[in-house]
Design a protein around this motif. Structure first.
Motif, PDB file in Angstrom:
ATOM      1  N   ALA A 104       0.787  -1.231   0.000  1.00 39.00           N
ATOM      2  CA  ALA A 104       0.000   0.000   0.000  1.00 39.00           C
ATOM      3  C   ALA A 104       0.821   1.284   0.000  1.00 39.00           C
ATOM      4  O   ALA A 104       0.251   2.368  -0.157  1.00 39.00           O
ATOM      5  N   VAL A 105       2.132   1.215   0.207  1.00 38.15           N
ATOM      6  CA  VAL A 105       2.947   2.431   0.259  1.00 38.15           C
ATOM      7  C   VAL A 105       3.926   2.413  -0.904  1.00 38.15           C
ATOM      8  O   VAL A 105       4.747   1.486  -1.024  1.00 38.15           O
ATOM      9  N   ARG A 235      -1.024   4.528  -0.962  1.00 32.34           N
ATOM     10  CA  ARG A 235      -0.500   5.843  -0.616  1.00 32.34           C
ATOM     11  C   ARG A 235       0.778   6.099  -1.402  1.00 32.34           C
ATOM     12  O   ARG A 235       1.771   5.382  -1.240  1.00 32.34           O
ATOM     13  N   LEU A 236       0.752   7.113  -2.256  1.00 32.59           N
ATOM     14  CA  LEU A 236       1.931   7.530  -3.007  1.00 32.59           C
ATOM     15  C   LEU A 236       2.709   8.547  -2.178  1.00 32.59           C
ATOM     16  O   LEU A 236       2.117   9.394  -1.503  1.00 32.59           O
ATOM     17  N   CYS A 237       4.036   8.502  -2.244  1.00 36.67           N
ATOM     18  CA  CYS A 237       4.830   9.451  -1.461  1.00 36.67           C
ATOM     19  C   CYS A 237       6.084   9.827  -2.233  1.00 36.67           C
ATOM     20  O   CYS A 237       6.925   8.992  -2.542  1.00 36.67           O
ATOM     21  N   CYS A 238       6.177  11.111  -2.551  1.00 30.98           N
ATOM     22  CA  CYS A 238       7.269  11.627  -3.378  1.00 30.98           C
ATOM     23  C   CYS A 238       8.509  11.899  -2.540  1.00 30.98           C
ATOM     24  O   CYS A 238       8.450  12.575  -1.505  1.00 30.98           O
ATOM     25  N   HIS A 239       9.637  11.394  -3.003  1.00 27.30           N
ATOM     26  CA  HIS A 239      10.925  11.609  -2.353  1.00 27.30           C
ATOM     27  C   HIS A 239      11.485  12.969  -2.764  1.00 27.30           C
ATOM     28  O   HIS A 239      11.346  13.375  -3.908  1.00 27.30           O
ATOM     29  N   ASN A 272      -1.960  11.433  -2.148  1.00 30.06           N
ATOM     30  CA  ASN A 272      -0.827  12.196  -2.674  1.00 30.06           C
ATOM     31  C   ASN A 272       0.011  12.641  -1.493  1.00 30.06           C
ATOM     32  O   ASN A 272      -0.336  13.587  -0.792  1.00 30.06           O
ATOM     33  N   GLY A 273       1.119  11.938  -1.253  1.00 30.22           N
ATOM     34  CA  GLY A 273       1.864  12.191  -0.035  1.00 30.22           C
ATOM     35  C   GLY A 273       3.352  12.370  -0.226  1.00 30.22           C
ATOM     36  O   GLY A 273       3.853  12.544  -1.343  1.00 30.22           O
ATOM     37  N   ILE A 274       4.043  12.314   0.912  1.00 32.25           N
ATOM     38  CA  ILE A 274       5.444  12.699   0.999  1.00 32.25           C
ATOM     39  C   ILE A 274       6.281  11.567   1.587  1.00 32.25           C
ATOM     40  O   ILE A 274       5.870  10.932   2.554  1.00 32.25           O
ATOM     41  N   THR A 275       7.447  11.345   1.001  1.00 32.49           N
ATOM     42  CA  THR A 275       8.515  10.613   1.672  1.00 32.49           C
ATOM     43  C   THR A 275       9.417  11.665   2.301  1.00 32.49           C
ATOM     44  O   THR A 275      10.126  12.383   1.595  1.00 32.49           O
ATOM     45  N   LEU A 276       9.369  11.788   3.611  1.00 24.35           N
ATOM     46  CA  LEU A 276      10.194  12.791   4.279  1.00 24.35           C
ATOM     47  C   LEU A 276      11.571  12.183   4.512  1.00 24.35           C
ATOM     48  O   LEU A 276      11.740  11.319   5.369  1.00 24.35           O
ATOM     49  N   CYS A 277      12.542  12.628   3.715  1.00 22.49           N
ATOM     50  CA  CYS A 277      13.925  12.147   3.828  1.00 22.49           C
ATOM     51  C   CYS A 277      14.735  13.214   4.544  1.00 22.49           C
ATOM     52  O   CYS A 277      15.009  14.279   3.990  1.00 22.49           O
ATOM     53  N   SER A 278      15.115  12.920   5.780  1.00 25.82           N
ATOM     54  CA  SER A 278      15.814  13.916   6.581  1.00 25.82           C
ATOM     55  C   SER A 278      17.212  14.199   6.058  1.00 25.82           C
ATOM     56  O   SER A 278      17.761  15.274   6.304  1.00 25.82           O
ATOM     57  N   ARG A 299       0.452  14.239   5.560  1.00 29.80           N
ATOM     58  CA  ARG A 299       0.667  13.660   4.235  1.00 29.80           C
ATOM     59  C   ARG A 299       1.972  12.856   4.161  1.00 29.80           C
ATOM     60  O   ARG A 299       2.363  12.422   3.070  1.00 29.80           O
ATOM     61  N   VAL A 300       2.659  12.696   5.285  1.00 31.05           N
ATOM     62  CA  VAL A 300       3.903  11.913   5.287  1.00 31.05           C
ATOM     63  C   VAL A 300       3.545  10.435   5.426  1.00 31.05           C
ATOM     64  O   VAL A 300       3.011  10.008   6.443  1.00 31.05           O
ATOM     65  N   HIS A 301       3.866   9.655   4.400  1.00 33.58           N
ATOM     66  CA  HIS A 301       3.536   8.231   4.391  1.00 33.58           C
ATOM     67  C   HIS A 301       4.746   7.325   4.591  1.00 33.58           C
ATOM     68  O   HIS A 301       4.595   6.119   4.782  1.00 33.58           O
ATOM     69  N   PHE A 302       5.950   7.914   4.541  1.00 38.68           N
ATOM     70  CA  PHE A 302       7.170   7.111   4.623  1.00 38.68           C
ATOM     71  C   PHE A 302       8.286   8.035   5.070  1.00 38.68           C
ATOM     72  O   PHE A 302       8.298   9.231   4.729  1.00 38.68           O
ATOM     73  N   LEU A 303       9.205   7.481   5.851  1.00 39.73           N
ATOM     74  CA  LEU A 303      10.310   8.273   6.402  1.00 39.73           C
ATOM     75  C   LEU A 303      11.650   7.635   6.070  1.00 39.73           C
ATOM     76  O   LEU A 303      11.834   6.419   6.232  1.00 39.73           O
TER      77      LEU A 303
END
Length: 403
Positions: A104-105, A235-239, A272-278, A299-303
């Protein structure tokens, strides 16, 4: 916070057995052998799931394919040329096939040409560890004198151009070749097959595409695929861009909070979400990672949790991959913001309240130095990072539970 681990498939020198021993709860993977723009078939997806689920001795690993990274977006889609419409239809079908398999992610990026850029893949640290590094002077030397890109001089001030010229003149032929290879490494699938002329051609194809136009192309793509993802429960998440600044004359559209906010608002659906890459976002001195998690967390779906050390206060400067609790990002504050978002989601009854994360990158230490795995993805260095992050999470959770 679901603990995951990136695995590049059966050829990865860090095995599923290794990831099992690391104590992770899920695997992040992709079908790297499928050409970009083609459909990910149910059979290929099932095979990867089976590979993840099985240890070397044939016993169950207890692990599942939790996150796709990445389902790549073709250059045709980014430029809206060639077969871009057919590629979007293939992307939709891949989403359907992944959803049918229970995944799903889906992480992706919208970076033109380069997936990421470093000038050193094994930069020595005083401890004896090695890490990846972006040296702005070396990069300018590559752009000005090795690639010899038209218009490159306008992208660097005079002092930097002069320093890059001196650096280039002092380089051995071996270092010049190594630098070119390191930069080209960030081209998808290009480690062995792309020449400098190929790179020039790719860059030339973007000359008519500025930041506004590229952003519109991303929005056009999302307006097509997000409704499908939403219907499927995906859930899509843009890097973010890596590094989060324009390079080689190419536009960048996912480098700052304002840029992410614009795209989230343009296609205002939770799918429409976010990959939050620190690490990627942390390479800019003006990005506030804990603040971004507080403001965009819905909207953060992945870290991706990693840390970089900036070598100046400039927005565009040199940096290296530091230890996970070192560097310039306040990792404890960021994790605290994630836990706050998870509490909010759980209170709202969201099924996706637990946000998957992985220890991104890592320094090569101990046996990693002999293993020579995928650059940035050592076994022991990532395990050390995961242990540090796991400890930080446990400590923060304990503090929250106190009366």
């Amino acid at each position: 916070m679901k603990q995951t681990w990136r695995w590049f498939g059966p050829k990865d020198l860090v095995s599923i057995d290794d990831t099992r021993q690391a104590g992770v709860e899920g695997i992040v993977s992709a079908l790297h052998h499928v050409p970009t723009g083609d459909i990910w078939s149910p059979a290929d997806i099932r095979q990867r799931q089976q590979e993840i689920a099985t240890m070397r001795n044939g016993s169950p690993s207890g692990l599942e394919w939790a996150v796709v990274e990445s389902l790549p977006v073709s250059e045709d889609i980014k430029k809206q040329t060639g077969d871009w419409r057919a590629h979007i239809e293939a992307y939709k079908q891949s989403l359907r096939n992944l959803a049918e398999a229970g995944i799903a992610v889906i992480c992706y990026n919208f970076m033109p040409v380069l997936d990421w850029t470093r000038t050193d893949l094994a930069w020595s640290r005083p401890s004896g560890a090695t890490c990846m590094r972006f040296d702005l002077v070396d990069f300018a030397a590559f752009d000005l004198h090795i690639l010899a890109r038209d218009g490159a001089a306008a992208d660097f001030d005079q002092a930097l151009r002069e320093e890059a010229t001196l650096r280039f003149k002092a380089m051995s032929e071996a270092r010049r070749a190594e630098l070119a290879k390191n930069v080209v490494f960030g081209l998808p699938g290009a480690v062995e097959s792309f020449s400098l002329e190929d790179v020039r051609q790719h860059i030339a194809e973007y000359r008519a595409i500025d930041e506004d136009r590229l952003r519109q192309h991303l929005i056009d793509f999302l307006q097509e695929v997000v409704p499908v993802a939403e219907e499927l429960g995906v859930r899509l998440c843009c890097h973010p861009d890596d590094p989060p600044v324009p390079l080689l004359g190419l536009p960048r559209i996912m480098s700052t909070e304002a840029q992410f906010s614009a795209v989230m608002q343009a296609v205002d659906r939770r799918a429409n979400g976010i990959t939050l890459c620190s690490g990627s976002l942390g390479a800019r001195s003006d990005n506030d990672l804990p603040g971004m998690m507080h403001r965009l967390g819905d909207r953060v779906h992945f870290l991706h949790l990693r840390n970089v050390k900036r070598e100046s206060d400039a927005v565009f400067g040199s940096f290296f991959e530091d230890e996970h609790l070192a560097g310039d990002t306040d990792m404890i504050a960021l994790i605290a913001a994630v836990l706050t978002e998870e509490e909010r989601r759980r209170a709202d009854g969201r099924e996706d309240w637990s946000i998957p994360f992985r220890p991104d990158h890592g320094q090569d230490i101990l046996g990693d130095l002999q293993r020579k795995a995928q650059p940035g993805y050592p076994a022991i260095g990532r395990l050390k990072g995961l242990a540090e992050l796991r400890g930080a999470i446990a400590g923060l959770q304990y503090a929250r539970a106190l009366p």
